[in-house]
Design a protein around this motif. Structure first.
Motif, PDB file in Angstrom:
ATOM      1  N   GLY A 457       0.810  -1.207   0.000  1.00  0.00           N
ATOM      2  CA  GLY A 457       0.000   0.000   0.000  1.00  0.00           C
ATOM      3  C   GLY A 457       0.845   1.260   0.000  1.00  0.00           C
ATOM      4  N   SER A 458       1.962   1.224   0.754  1.00  0.00           N
ATOM      5  CA  SER A 458       2.880   2.364   0.752  1.00  0.00           C
ATOM      6  C   SER A 458       3.475   2.584  -0.637  1.00  0.00           C
ATOM      7  CB  SER A 458       4.007   2.136   1.771  1.00  0.00           C
ATOM      8  OG  SER A 458       3.514   2.128   3.085  1.00  0.00           O
ATOM      9  N   LEU A 459       3.816   1.475  -1.307  1.00  0.00           N
ATOM     10  CA  LEU A 459       4.378   1.593  -2.654  1.00  0.00           C
ATOM     11  C   LEU A 459       3.342   2.145  -3.636  1.00  0.00           C
ATOM     12  CD1 LEU A 459       6.812   1.121  -4.501  1.00  0.00           C
ATOM     13  CD2 LEU A 459       5.942  -1.196  -4.912  1.00  0.00           C
ATOM     14  N   LEU A 460       2.098   1.662  -3.523  1.00  0.00           N
ATOM     15  CA  LEU A 460       1.050   2.139  -4.420  1.00  0.00           C
ATOM     16  C   LEU A 460       0.777   3.621  -4.195  1.00  0.00           C
ATOM     17  CD1 LEU A 460      -0.993   1.383  -6.610  1.00  0.00           C
ATOM     18  CD2 LEU A 460      -2.621   0.804  -4.784  1.00  0.00           C
ATOM     19  N   GLY A 461       0.781   4.040  -2.925  1.00  0.00           N
ATOM     20  CA  GLY A 461       0.577   5.453  -2.629  1.00  0.00           C
ATOM     21  C   GLY A 461       1.682   6.323  -3.195  1.00  0.00           C
ATOM     22  N   SER A 462       2.904   5.833  -3.138  1.00  0.00           N
ATOM     23  CA  SER A 462       4.032   6.573  -3.712  1.00  0.00           C
ATOM     24  C   SER A 462       3.923   6.657  -5.222  1.00  0.00           C
ATOM     25  CB  SER A 462       5.354   5.903  -3.316  1.00  0.00           C
ATOM     26  OG  SER A 462       5.513   5.894  -1.912  1.00  0.00           O
ATOM     27  N   CYS A 463       3.448   5.569  -5.840  1.00  0.00           N
ATOM     28  CA  CYS A 463       3.250   5.580  -7.295  1.00  0.00           C
ATOM     29  C   CYS A 463       2.185   6.601  -7.690  1.00  0.00           C
ATOM     30  CB  CYS A 463       2.846   4.195  -7.780  1.00  0.00           C
ATOM     31  SG  CYS A 463       4.145   2.950  -7.608  1.00  0.00           S
ATOM     32  N   ARG A 464       1.209   6.793  -6.825  1.00  0.00           N
ATOM     33  CA  ARG A 464       0.174   7.805  -7.094  1.00  0.00           C
ATOM     34  C   ARG A 464       0.781   9.213  -7.114  1.00  0.00           C
ATOM     35  NH1 ARG A 464      -2.398  11.420  -8.185  1.00  0.00           N
ATOM     36  NH2 ARG A 464      -4.556  11.974  -7.679  1.00  0.00           N
ATOM     37  N   ILE A 465       1.726   9.463  -6.222  1.00  0.00           N
ATOM     38  CA  ILE A 465       2.360  10.786  -6.154  1.00  0.00           C
ATOM     39  C   ILE A 465       3.156  11.066  -7.423  1.00  0.00           C
ATOM     40  CG2 ILE A 465       4.058  12.200  -4.909  1.00  0.00           C
ATOM     41  CD1 ILE A 465       3.291  10.649  -2.372  1.00  0.00           C
ATOM     42  N   HIS A 466       3.883  10.058  -7.898  1.00  0.00           N
ATOM     43  CA  HIS A 466       4.808  10.257  -9.021  1.00  0.00           C
ATOM     44  C   HIS A 466       4.323   9.617 -10.328  1.00  0.00           C
ATOM     45  CE1 HIS A 466       7.645  11.882  -6.139  1.00  0.00           C
ATOM     46  NE2 HIS A 466       7.482  10.808  -5.392  1.00  0.00           N
ATOM     47  N   CYS A 467       3.086   9.112 -10.328  1.00  0.00           N
ATOM     48  CA  CYS A 467       2.455   8.535 -11.531  1.00  0.00           C
ATOM     49  C   CYS A 467       3.345   7.481 -12.201  1.00  0.00           C
ATOM     50  CB  CYS A 467       2.116   9.638 -12.529  1.00  0.00           C
ATOM     51  SG  CYS A 467       0.952   9.103 -13.819  1.00  0.00           S
ATOM     52  N   LEU A 492      -7.371   3.909  -6.008  1.00  0.00           N
ATOM     53  CA  LEU A 492      -6.040   4.501  -6.131  1.00  0.00           C
ATOM     54  C   LEU A 492      -5.404   4.152  -7.480  1.00  0.00           C
ATOM     55  CD1 LEU A 492      -4.238   6.286  -4.427  1.00  0.00           C
ATOM     56  CD2 LEU A 492      -3.197   4.239  -3.434  1.00  0.00           C
ATOM     57  N   LEU A 493      -5.565   2.890  -7.898  1.00  0.00           N
ATOM     58  CA  LEU A 493      -5.023   2.486  -9.195  1.00  0.00           C
ATOM     59  C   LEU A 493      -5.733   3.227 -10.337  1.00  0.00           C
ATOM     60  CD1 LEU A 493      -3.155   0.664 -10.876  1.00  0.00           C
ATOM     61  CD2 LEU A 493      -4.953  -1.087 -10.814  1.00  0.00           C
ATOM     62  N   ALA A 494      -7.044   3.370 -10.207  1.00  0.00           N
ATOM     63  CA  ALA A 494      -7.797   4.089 -11.236  1.00  0.00           C
ATOM     64  C   ALA A 494      -7.333   5.543 -11.331  1.00  0.00           C
ATOM     65  CB  ALA A 494      -9.294   4.033 -10.921  1.00  0.00           C
ATOM     66  N   ASP A 495      -7.027   6.162 -10.197  1.00  0.00           N
ATOM     67  CA  ASP A 495      -6.527   7.542 -10.199  1.00  0.00           C
ATOM     68  C   ASP A 495      -5.194   7.641 -10.932  1.00  0.00           C
ATOM     69  OD1 ASP A 495      -8.718   8.392  -8.789  1.00  0.00           O
ATOM     70  OD2 ASP A 495      -7.727   8.416  -6.835  1.00  0.00           O
ATOM     71  N   ILE A 496      -4.339   6.635 -10.725  1.00  0.00           N
ATOM     72  CA  ILE A 496      -3.023   6.637 -11.397  1.00  0.00           C
ATOM     73  C   ILE A 496      -3.210   6.498 -12.900  1.00  0.00           C
ATOM     74  CG2 ILE A 496      -0.849   5.367 -11.656  1.00  0.00           C
ATOM     75  CD1 ILE A 496      -1.143   4.599  -8.665  1.00  0.00           C
ATOM     76  N   TYR A 497      -4.114   5.591 -13.323  1.00  0.00           N
ATOM     77  CA  TYR A 497      -4.404   5.444 -14.751  1.00  0.00           C
ATOM     78  C   TYR A 497      -4.965   6.743 -15.327  1.00  0.00           C
ATOM     79  CZ  TYR A 497      -3.709   0.356 -14.783  1.00  0.00           C
ATOM     80  OH  TYR A 497      -3.169  -0.907 -14.723  1.00  0.00           O
ATOM     81  N   ALA A 498      -5.839   7.395 -14.575  1.00  0.00           N
ATOM     82  CA  ALA A 498      -6.463   8.630 -15.056  1.00  0.00           C
ATOM     83  C   ALA A 498      -5.421   9.726 -15.247  1.00  0.00           C
ATOM     84  CB  ALA A 498      -7.539   9.082 -14.075  1.00  0.00           C
ATOM     85  N   GLU A 499      -4.477   9.810 -14.305  1.00  0.00           N
ATOM     86  CA  GLU A 499      -3.443  10.830 -14.426  1.00  0.00           C
ATOM     87  C   GLU A 499      -2.544  10.554 -15.630  1.00  0.00           C
ATOM     88  OE1 GLU A 499       0.019  12.923 -11.647  1.00  0.00           O
ATOM     89  OE2 GLU A 499      -1.503  11.640 -10.735  1.00  0.00           O
ATOM     90  N   GLU A 505      -8.038   1.675 -19.164  1.00  0.00           N
ATOM     91  CA  GLU A 505      -7.687   0.977 -17.919  1.00  0.00           C
ATOM     92  C   GLU A 505      -8.531   1.471 -16.746  1.00  0.00           C
ATOM     93  OE1 GLU A 505      -5.679  -1.593 -17.649  1.00  0.00           O
ATOM     94  OE2 GLU A 505      -5.453  -1.501 -19.821  1.00  0.00           O
ATOM     95  N   VAL A 506      -8.879   2.747 -16.784  1.00  0.00           N
ATOM     96  CA  VAL A 506      -9.759   3.284 -15.741  1.00  0.00           C
ATOM     97  C   VAL A 506     -11.105   2.564 -15.779  1.00  0.00           C
ATOM     98  CG1 VAL A 506     -11.017   5.328 -14.940  1.00  0.00           C
ATOM     99  CG2 VAL A 506      -8.649   5.546 -15.720  1.00  0.00           C
ATOM    100  N   LYS A 507     -11.644   2.384 -16.998  1.00  0.00           N
ATOM    101  CA  LYS A 507     -12.922   1.691 -17.137  1.00  0.00           C
ATOM    102  C   LYS A 507     -12.821   0.234 -16.668  1.00  0.00           C
ATOM    103  CE  LYS A 507     -14.489   4.497 -21.066  1.00  0.00           C
ATOM    104  NZ  LYS A 507     -14.837   4.501 -22.517  1.00  0.00           N
ATOM    105  N   ARG A 508     -11.683  -0.392 -16.975  1.00  0.00           N
ATOM    106  CA  ARG A 508     -11.486  -1.790 -16.562  1.00  0.00           C
ATOM    107  C   ARG A 508     -11.509  -1.925 -15.040  1.00  0.00           C
ATOM    108  NH1 ARG A 508      -7.327  -4.863 -14.908  1.00  0.00           N
ATOM    109  NH2 ARG A 508      -5.829  -3.148 -15.162  1.00  0.00           N
TER     110      ARG A 508
END
Length: 559
Positions: A457-467, A492-499, A505-508
């Motif tokens: 979860g920490s890694l995914l959150g960091s990926c959200r910050i830096h896309c 969170l994953l959908a937000d990264i795809y959207a950015e 992938e967001v729809k998936r």
């Protein structure tokens, strides 16, 4: 034989062996001394049982053990006192010695003494010996079973307790009120697995079938069990159905709300406890949970009222309460008040220091948090696992990467603390926020323990910050396996795809959410409004409606 002499009648003799009670720091003369005369005790009818028991009660265990071989017929009570003395003096070697004497005297199949031995070995952290006593006891009463259940639960062997409980039921030994308490605690003694929750529900059914639902301590343990699994609604149902409640019951339910993301309900229940009960006065355990709820809500005015209540009740000298008070003020944005409370503490333990370190960390004062950590060590307070979680979190919020890496390395080298999942999660977060995602991924690969949801979860959150889509997909795959019903990971994953403008992938991901019937947890915010009484207003997103609930403290102020 052993004889009692007053000091002025005591004569030295080369044919006698003398034993005296341990010398105390006082300058007073010893009350008596003991002399062993080489005569046959059976001829004079001397009974050493009372002497052995007296020596144990005075703390002279070694002398009692020296007398024991001279008693031809030790009683059950004598062995009981010896066993209790070994526990009290924390002497495993003497406990083993007493156990050996007990077996030689033919008491190895005495269920009462078997129970005492299991309890002794449990208190002396010798769970293997406790299990051996149980295995060698043929006539096992419910007290023997309960003693082992308690020992194994305290040692964290919850699954073994539940297996033995099943065995006990199979052979037809009925449970008593203590049995249910121990086996319920066993459900949460080890990792909170879903299978253990199911066991807990089975035990709940046993309790109802056998008519134990009126016993307050069993039902309170049941509330706590459900709370630890995060089953707040189940805990609430048990609590509401209790015919009698005491302060422990109220505290357990308040803690259930506070620790499971329901701080608003925790404060409401505390208000109900104060206004509607007269025999259940909140204690320090209650107040720690209430302060945690105030901290989660950032309800400063409520927290101040609670602080005043603590002062009136004389609970302001209890360390866990004051530590929670420090954290509460910091979470409410009043760091200076938290520091003031800390400075006024006469005694400080590691929890107090951790509260202050964490307080500065969440406000971005990483260097100050590190300085407080060093000051704690200089004061001779050994850091705990939580200390490093707090200081590493402070480094993460302040972007102090190198300082955090040095502290992480010092855990084993300087303090002998091996990193847990939480510490690795802090390091991944620290490196990830600093856009050193490759290092974060490498730490996960090199972990000596299994990375849990917190690390990924920490890694995914960091990926959200830096896309970082590639690492995000890797982290989310593991999270979907570990936490398939956690909607937040999908969002969170959908937000990264959207950015990254990856709309297919967001729809998936959205289809995955719908297919599993998951919804994002509603956002909440609280507003404190001052007036004739302090009110907390709860605003929930998506509903577009206010859900108001009043916490009226005017009556509390008068208590």
């Amino acid at each position: 034989m052993w004889a009692l002499h007053s000091p002025h009648n005591l004569q030295s003799s080369s044919a006698s062996t003398h034993f005296r009670f341990p010398t105390r720091t006082s300058s007073k003369q010893p009350i008596c001394s003991l002399t062993l005369n080489p005569s046959n005790p059976t001829k004079t009818g001397t009974n050493y049982n009372r002497l052995i028991q007296s020596l144990c009660k005075q703390g002279s265990l070694k002398q009692a053990l020296q007398v024991l071989p001279h008693e031809p017929d030790p009683t059950q009570q004598t062995y009981e006192v010896l066993i209790l003395s070994c526990s009290r003096l924390n002497s495993l070697s003497d406990g083993v010695d007493v156990h050996r004497h007990l077996v030689d005297a033919g008491f190895d199949q005495d269920p009462f003494l078997a129970t005492k031995l299991i309890n002794m070995y449990s208190e002396l952290d010798s769970i293997d010996n406790a299990r051996k006593v149980f295995d060698k006891t043929h006539k096992r009463t419910i007290y023997v079973w309960n003693a082992l259940f308690r020992a194994l639960t305290l040692a964290g062997y919850g699954q073994e307790v539940l297996d033995l409980y099943h065995e006990m039921n199979q052979i037809g030994i009925p449970s008593d009120r203590f049995t249910y308490t121990y086996v319920l605690k066993a459900c949460v003694a080890s990792e909170s697995l879903i299978s253990l929750l199911l066991k807990g529900k089975e035990i709940h059914a046993h309790i109802l079938r056998h008519g134990y639902e009126a016993l307050v301590h069993i039902m309170t343990t049941l509330v706590d069990m459900y709370a630890r699994f995060g089953c707040v609604s189940y805990a609430g149902c048990v609590f509401d159905s209790m015919p009698v409640r005491n302060v422990v019951s109220w505290s357990a339910m308040i803690a259930c709300y506070a620790k499971n993301g329901r701080p608003f309900e925790a404060l409401e229940l505390f208000r109900e406890m104060i206004l509607e009960t007269h025999d259940s006065i909140p204690n320090s355990v209650t107040m720690v949970s209430v302060l945690q709820a105030c901290a989660a809500l950032a309800a400063l005015e409520q927290g101040k009222l609670i602080h005043g209540y603590l002062l009136r009740r004389g609970l302001d000298s209890i360390l866990p309460v004051i530590s929670a008070l420090v954290t509460m003020y910091a979470r409410c944005g009043k760091l200076e008040l938290g520091q003031q409370v800390f400075d006024q503490m006469e005694k400080r333990d590691v929890v107090s220091w951790n509260s202050l370190i964490s307080s500065y960390g969440i406000h971005g004062f990483g260097k100050t948090a590190i300085q407080i950590f060093k000051e704690m060590v200089c004061h001779g307070v050994s850091p705990s696992h939580v200390s490093f979680i707090s200081v590493l979190g402070a480094c993460s919020h302040a972007g102090l990467v190198e300082e955090g890496k040095m502290l992480f390395a010092s855990m084993v080298k300087e303090h002998g603390i091996y990193p847990s999942v939480e510490h690795y999660a802090c390091m991944v977060d620290l490196l990830g926020r600093a856009n050193r995602l490759d290092e974060a991924a490498k730490i996960i690969e090199e972990m000596r323990i299994e990375p849990g949801p917190k690390v990924w979860g920490s890694l995914l959150g960091s990926c959200r910050i830096h896309c970082n889509v590639e690492l995000a997909e890797r982290a989310s795959r593991r999270l979907f396996e570990l936490e398939p019903m956690n909607a937040g990971n999908y969002v969170l994953l959908a937000d990264i795809y959207a950015e990254a403008n990856m709309w297919d992938e967001v729809k998936r991901v959205k289809k995955l959410l719908d297919a599993r019937g998951l919804q994002k947890v509603q956002g909440r915010s609280w507003i404190e409004a001052k007036g004739r009484s302090t009110r907390l207003h709860l605003l929930m997103s998506l509903t577009r409606r206010w859900n108001n609930s009043m916490l009226c403290w005017s009556d509390c102020r008068q208590r």
